[in-house]
Write a protein that holds these residues in place. Structure first.
Motif, PDB file in Angstrom:
ATOM      1  N   VAL A 181       4.865   6.925   1.428  1.00 12.12           N
ATOM      2  CA  VAL A 181       5.030   5.923   2.479  1.00 12.12           C
ATOM      3  C   VAL A 181       4.516   4.603   1.924  1.00 12.12           C
ATOM      4  O   VAL A 181       3.412   4.542   1.380  1.00 12.12           O
ATOM      5  N   SER A 190       9.364   5.152   4.502  1.00 12.34           N
ATOM      6  CA  SER A 190       9.030   6.552   4.235  1.00 12.34           C
ATOM      7  C   SER A 190      10.106   7.157   3.354  1.00 12.34           C
ATOM      8  O   SER A 190      11.291   7.081   3.672  1.00 12.34           O
ATOM      9  N   ARG A 230       0.834  -1.197   0.000  1.00  9.53           N
ATOM     10  CA  ARG A 230       0.000   0.000   0.000  1.00  9.53           C
ATOM     11  C   ARG A 230       0.873   1.253   0.000  1.00  9.53           C
ATOM     12  O   ARG A 230       1.680   1.454   0.905  1.00  9.53           O
ATOM     13  N   VAL A 231       0.668   2.079  -1.002  1.00  7.13           N
ATOM     14  CA  VAL A 231       1.468   3.286  -1.176  1.00  7.13           C
ATOM     15  C   VAL A 231       0.604   4.514  -0.888  1.00  7.13           C
ATOM     16  O   VAL A 231      -0.498   4.631  -1.409  1.00  7.13           O
ATOM     17  N   THR A 232       1.087   5.397  -0.042  1.00  6.54           N
ATOM     18  CA  THR A 232       0.449   6.694   0.174  1.00  6.54           C
ATOM     19  C   THR A 232       1.404   7.758  -0.325  1.00  6.54           C
ATOM     20  O   THR A 232       2.563   7.774   0.080  1.00  6.54           O
ATOM     21  N   THR A 233       0.953   8.629  -1.224  1.00  8.79           N
ATOM     22  CA  THR A 233       1.825   9.728  -1.644  1.00  8.79           C
ATOM     23  C   THR A 233       1.274  11.044  -1.116  1.00  8.79           C
ATOM     24  O   THR A 233       0.100  11.157  -0.800  1.00  8.79           O
ATOM     25  N   TRP A 234       2.138  12.024  -1.015  1.00  5.71           N
ATOM     26  CA  TRP A 234       1.759  13.330  -0.476  1.00  5.71           C
ATOM     27  C   TRP A 234       2.658  14.389  -1.097  1.00  5.71           C
ATOM     28  O   TRP A 234       3.716  14.079  -1.625  1.00  5.71           O
ATOM     29  N   ASP A 246       3.398   0.924   2.979  1.00  3.12           N
ATOM     30  CA  ASP A 246       3.071   0.028   4.089  1.00  3.12           C
ATOM     31  C   ASP A 246       2.818  -1.354   3.499  1.00  3.12           C
ATOM     32  O   ASP A 246       1.922  -1.526   2.672  1.00  3.12           O
ATOM     33  N   PRO A 268       6.834   0.346   7.722  1.00  2.00           N
ATOM     34  CA  PRO A 268       6.631   1.325   6.645  1.00  2.00           C
ATOM     35  C   PRO A 268       7.928   1.972   6.163  1.00  2.00           C
ATOM     36  O   PRO A 268       8.776   2.354   6.968  1.00  2.00           O
ATOM     37  N   LEU A 274      11.415  10.595   1.217  1.00  2.00           N
ATOM     38  CA  LEU A 274      11.308  12.052   1.217  1.00  2.00           C
ATOM     39  C   LEU A 274      12.116  12.644   0.066  1.00  2.00           C
ATOM     40  O   LEU A 274      13.273  12.274  -0.139  1.00  2.00           O
TER      41      LEU A 274
END
Lengths: 369, 369, 369, 369
Positions: free
Chosen positions: A26, A82, A11-15, A28, A80, A84
């Motif tokens: 991130v 992370s 599971r990828v979260t982008t921001w 997970d 996770p 940057l």
């Protein structure tokens, strides 16, 4: 429920916004024990980076990735990851006039309607800069997939009016396509067509305009059995993932829209036995039948619209004053998106395949002793 | 993680095999207080039902829906709505020979590879019969959407080599398209083209073969602001949902693959002010920009492959004996899928739009006093 | 987003109201190839069924389960398993007076506030009848778990003021506890305490009142390594699942609230090597450390409130007339919930453990050749 | 599927190890247009920070938060909010001996069993340092909740053998409790009990040991109607969230385990009409009935085990050499966790309530014109 994460197991979260302090991702659900380094990720970010040639913008984005968590002594730990990437080339003053003036073809209008507020600097969250986080996360997926013998490549098959020659492409191996696309700025594996495409892009650029294109993706080594019918079919999830990339207007699997012209007896891929294994004699389906991979090469295509930022003057409105106006977007913009789609499409497809590999694994339960 | 549910807020789970006791759907997240009856659902199931004319199979499926929960005194209560449709026309003996013989173009091979076991009777879970549950749930979504002034229609624009005339279509209103498709068995809004399409289908049928097609979907009344970037863009979720329908091989939004040929200055939809509202002068984008609805009509297209079941003999294998063989599928099968896609596509698109309407609502928080 | 599904990989959706046509469950994500029959499920539904003795209601619920999908030739196929249980004993007229009168201790008030509409007949969706679907789905989970050597039991340790004797319990094996609870209507493994509990229940019943209780759950055979920190810890997911059962007001893992009185040096479970394996000398933690199973028996407790339906008159309001009134609930209600919690708690815990077993499996990726 | 995100609409993902470069959180789904500053978040991080007094560790964690995205011109934009907190006080060499020696009462053993690899430095991901990300995200939730008149407080009611006096507590208003807990290091609102608790902690510390405790949480201003039966009941989600915090071994809502001793006629909260509104005369239920908030103050309690890190020697094993050994944990560790739980519990509960507020909002659909 908001839509900034993607994948069920991997599971990828982008921001991040284009002109904020940074963008990132991130992950997970990374498989533990896999070797990964900042260099593995940097390599893909460098392929994504603009300013490398005449067909892309001269913006300077150094795009150096920092791994902040989830990797210990060079290996993933299962926690996770992370990632940057600091933004370096910010000229927010350039964008002041965009506060109340939605650019045609851009997401500006929809963001304001949806959220009631918008970071108007360079597209903010809707900027192509979002893809830096996606490519970083996808680099991790690609690295893990190589451990399982799976590889992804995207290549440009059309720009403007120029098509790559299907006869030329059919002579090229998967590895030759990977090599060829690095030899020219439009990332076309047919090198003759590439030269013509490059010319078409330069003409559009000179005219203050832009052109669209089509990109094909190939995934080899995917075992039979991936995909979760009836809604999370492998091709459905690929379609969603690819369509979520900015500027994509269409998706095809296998023969795609051309399938409409076939008869069933011709379109169906016959089964045969070869080297003791069941396989198909043709691959009109594109490696996926009934939403489940067949073991064949997966083949998809994405339609990519022309870059909406053009210096030719366009009609728009000032939403604060509610009056019509014109806009000419003079910044540093790519005259074509398709070549830059290549690493983004690869990263995105890699995440989908790895996610489905892990989803499928859950069904094959055994207890580790 | 398995893939039989769909939607985040208006969440639909479907279940059932073509030759098991029943198929059905459970809706979790229906808005409370909406009037709904079995007749509202039956109407859509009747549109989906085969055996109504020469271009579809003469199978008898009575498809009577029973509402088992979630509706009280004629209104939704906000609790799960369970919908049951008994299977009536089962001839499992017809299918015994399919136990070890995957049909070309069908999901049989993938299911066996994935699960190690397969209900081989008539496609089991991968049968088009799955869409009965989806259409039933979609009928609830359509009913709720009408309360908010939103309507969906799908219509066939191509079968085999015959295209509907775009000039004819451009003269038709949304309501006229809805009316016209009920006037002919191929559900084409251009009535002249419809006659030609019907002829092409009958020829394929007579030859023991089948043909493919293209269907266009139109959604009117969608307010600006729906869609959840960057991954759950409205067009990305539509693409996934439509691609999850059996036989779909491609998806386009707005001008789709044709966008590749445009220049940016032509493709961009200019903004103007009309009747005091900001809108676009054209709609190349298909009602969605940056993954968010703009308030324009949403326009998408699906490519649909020819029916894989053909009576012409095809090469396949017997997986138990690991030897090559041939198969001729003699049963009652539609010679074309596109017209039957129409109610399924409408149901599926309705679920996506309602789901996004509710997802978006969560952002607009207020406390009910 | 609505809350009627549970589990991430082994995902259960339940539906149905107490006085609607039926209740049921759909399981999405069952492991394929597992033998399962209606009898396997019926056995657990029969344990759940009321009316079997003096401490439970004499309602007649035949509760016959029908398997509608997902099982073929006696084995799971990996497709959704739909389970249907028709409601038989409906007396909706009994409930007319409850339309505008929320019963104290029941969910009536909250449902009306939340949804603006409520099926007031016998609690509707909030009725204990909901647990029939959960127990049916849990029976499938229990059957699958036995294939992996995992077993769950719940037993009553307190009713009203009567505690089971911890010395007696500590002498009993897991299997003896399973046997003993079937020997008495309060499902207490300490048979002497059981007799006293039964007496306390009968006294409450005679007084038109009800009593509360505590139930302990034990899960054996869970391998080390299950649980997904930091939010989906195994004990956190068990807590949620158990707290989601009606009437539960508290949850403890291991020593639970008593842990507050320990010092660290005593509470910590020391590690030792026994039979060549690392294990703990004590089990204050209850088989879970840092949210991950340790291989020890998992031990939890649930606090269960007294049945809210009592025939003693209670103050409430008529919400239509907005005036205060009294209510005496004269129907057929259990004077104690704890014994009936036993099969529900087992089913619920089984689903959690199986779900985590499958979630963990996804990390241990291998490609099936 | 891995467990590092939490919440369905207001979705928080945390990441980071205690001795890696940083920890942080990403919030996806923040309501747009809310004022938020780094100072709002820093305030809660400062409350969480250790080293402030004799009952907590003298570790220096400056814990300065940086907002990397999702906030523009001081307001949330609806896009993901990324929060970064660099780790400053790293002494990895201290931890080398822990590589193969699982600490009793810690997650070390489970992590190695689960992932096959573990960042052994100071607990890595399982360290209490994880809560920095959670508190940062919770600070955003708290800020948004105040816009809707909702407030959360946690206070210590027991440490070791010392209870806060319930009579004293019952005299204190919500605001007085908030004030009192900032007046003493154990964060007990009963100031006399606080002094005794402090003494008990110091005695344990002097003995090289630690003590457990109980914390109560109060949430005021929650409107009736929040919670999503039957599985995502508000108390079930609170239970999971609170149990996911390290060291928590039990959860109660309202009277919790004491409910077991009540009769129904006493435990039920009668309804009355007061100031024209329906409310309950008592609050045994703790503000939640049938999983849905009633409008009363929500009241829960968490049982917190003694700090597992004690300098008293404990038995453990060396897993590399597979032999038994002893360990004395000499570092800087809190002799009690309960007071430090306070800001973490508040942050966690705030996220749950805000998430449910937004989930509930999705049902109350209206189209913004």
């Amino acid at each position: 429920m908001a839509g900034n994460n993607f994948g069920e197991v991997f599971r990828v979260t982008t921001w991040g916004e284009s002109h904020g302090p940074a963008v990132g991702a991130v992950i997970d659900g990374a498989i533990p024990g896999i070797e990964i380094s900042a260099a593995d990720i940097q390599k893909e970010l460098d392929r994504r980076r603009p300013g490398q040639n005449t067909v892309s913008t001269p913006r300077e984005e150094s795009d150096t990735v920092e791994i902040l968590s989830g990797v210990f002594e060079g290996k993933t730990t299962g926690t996770p990851i992370s990632l940057l990437i600091r933004n370096s080339d910010q000229h927010p003053a350039d964008y002041d006039k965009l506060r109340d003036t939605p650019r045609p073809g851009h997401a500006d209008f929809g963001y304001t309607e949806k959220y009631g507020i918008r970071d108007h600097r360079g597209g903010g969250r809707s900027s192509g800069r979002e893809t830096a986080g996606r490519v970083a996360a996808g680099a991790v997926a690609k690295k893990i997939l190589t451990e399982f013998g799976i590889d992804v490549v995207c290549h440009v098959t059309k720009i403007g009016s120029v098509w790559a020659d299907t006869n030329v492409l059919s002579q090229l191996s998967f590895d030759e396509i990977k090599e060829n696309i690095e030899k020219n700025p439009v990332r076309c594996a047919d090198l003759n067509a590439a030269a013509l495409m490059e010319k078409e892009v330069e003409e559009a650029k000179a005219a203050g305009d832009s052109v669209g294109g089509i990109v094909e993706g190939l995934i080899r080594g995917v075992p039979a059995g991936l995909g979760e019918p009836v809604f999370d079919k492998l091709d459905a999830d690929l379609a969603k993932a690819i369509m979520s990339i900015g500027a994509v207007k269409g998706f095809e699997i296998g023969d795609g829209f051309a399938a409409a012209e076939f008869t069933g007896s011709v379109f169906n891929d016959a089964f045969e036995i070869k080297d003791g294994k069941i396989q198909t004699t043709t691959n009109h389906a594109g490696g996926i039948l009934g939403g489940i991979s067949t073991g064949n090469v997966i083949r998809f295509r994405a339609a990519i619209k022309p870059t909406p930022s053009v210096s030719i003057s366009q009609k728009t409105v000032n939403s604060a004053e509610m009056k019509e106006t014109e806009i000419s977007i003079s910044g540093r913009h790519d005259p074509v998106i398709a070549p830059r789609f290549v690493p983004v499409g690869e990263a995105t497809a890699a995440i989908v395949v790895l996610d489905h590999l892990m989803r499928n694994q859950a069904l094959h339960l055994s207890i580790q002793k």
